[in-house]
Design an enzyme around this catalytic site. Sequence first.
Site, short mmCIF file in Angstrom:
data_model
loop_
_atom_site.label_atom_id
_atom_site.label_comp_id
_atom_site.label_asym_id
_atom_site.label_seq_id
_atom_site.Cartn_x
_atom_site.Cartn_y
_atom_site.Cartn_z
CB SER A 269 -0.97 -0.03 1.18
OG SER A 269 -1.99 0.93 1.05
CG ASP B 134 -7.21 -2.91 -3.04
OD1 ASP B 134 -7.86 -2.06 -2.40
OD2 ASP B 134 -5.99 -3.08 -2.90
CG HIS C 52 -5.92 -2.26 0.60
ND1 HIS C 52 -5.14 -2.05 -0.52
CD2 HIS C 52 -5.34 -1.53 1.60
CE1 HIS C 52 -4.14 -1.23 -0.23
NE2 HIS C 52 -4.24 -0.91 1.05
#
Length: 338
Positions: free
Chosen positions: A158, A288, A317
């Site tokens: 991320s 996601d 995610h």
Amino acid sequence: METLDTPTRSTSSSRRRLVTALLAGVTAVGIAAGGTAIATNSSSEAQAGAAAAAGKRSNLNEGFVTTRDGVDIFYKDWGPHDGRPVVFSHGWPLNSDSWESQMMHLADNGYRVIAHDRRGHGQSSQTWEGNDMDHYADDLATVITKLKLRDVTLVGFSTGGGEVARYVGRHGTDRIAQVALVGAVTPLMLKTPDNPNGVPIDVFDGLREGSLTDRSQLYRDLAEGPFFGANRPDAEVSQGMKDTFWLQSMQAGHKAAHDSIKAFSETDLTEDLKRFDVPTLIIHGGDDQVVPIENSAHEAHEIVADSTLKVYPDGPHGITDTHKQQLNNDLLTFVNSL
């Protein structure tokens, strides 16, 4: 000659002692309610004695490095120290604990695994300034340099994927052998005239408003909703997983976590990705909801020449937790490929 910084007494250490005390209180409550607990000896003398008996330095598996602007960055260093290093960069607003499953798996397979708490997060200094991708990347460089690491596999999740990309953009790949981007924010999340498929600024403004209004509830909402895909029909996300997300998030400094929203959403990492010249594995969840795959992994795969894209079709995610065994195996296969 480069020297390894030893752990320092700082506000980070105070926060760590506070968290330890709070967890001890939770354990006591659990026992009083009829729960079970594992007895531990928290005495530093006892820990040092046990380490000495094992022929190891007591501070070998964690410590701090200090950046040029005086920020103390906490890191954990697991596994055999003669193993090839794998360095992890975590997502927002988490800390190095979020990598524990992947670190255990790779360390058990002979790799030296290092993860740090980003400035303002976890046990690192709660910074007021410098909460941006350039500083994040330079802090990562400080960890790699002061630990004298080479032939590194860099793994970023991320926001950490953006940090890794900016590291390559600013510092090159002289010390880097491979890169893995997991659910990464690369190349650019924000919708702009040049990035029409991006996420509208209103979404990030909403995150900022939620952070200022009641960030504790914001983190609970993220855990209960899109982060782990818990808002999908038939989703099975444990309460412990959601609680851990909230706990790690609340350990981040308020200012640093707020600033980081701009860093991960508005930093254009396209030119950084163009500097990648090592084998790169891109892993992303097909479902996601936080970092949509069409505007991230697919585009990054097109930019990075020597890259492989692996999609977990139903993955949300937070695949480091929801798909941990699959991710562990894929990362091990990747690092073994050298």
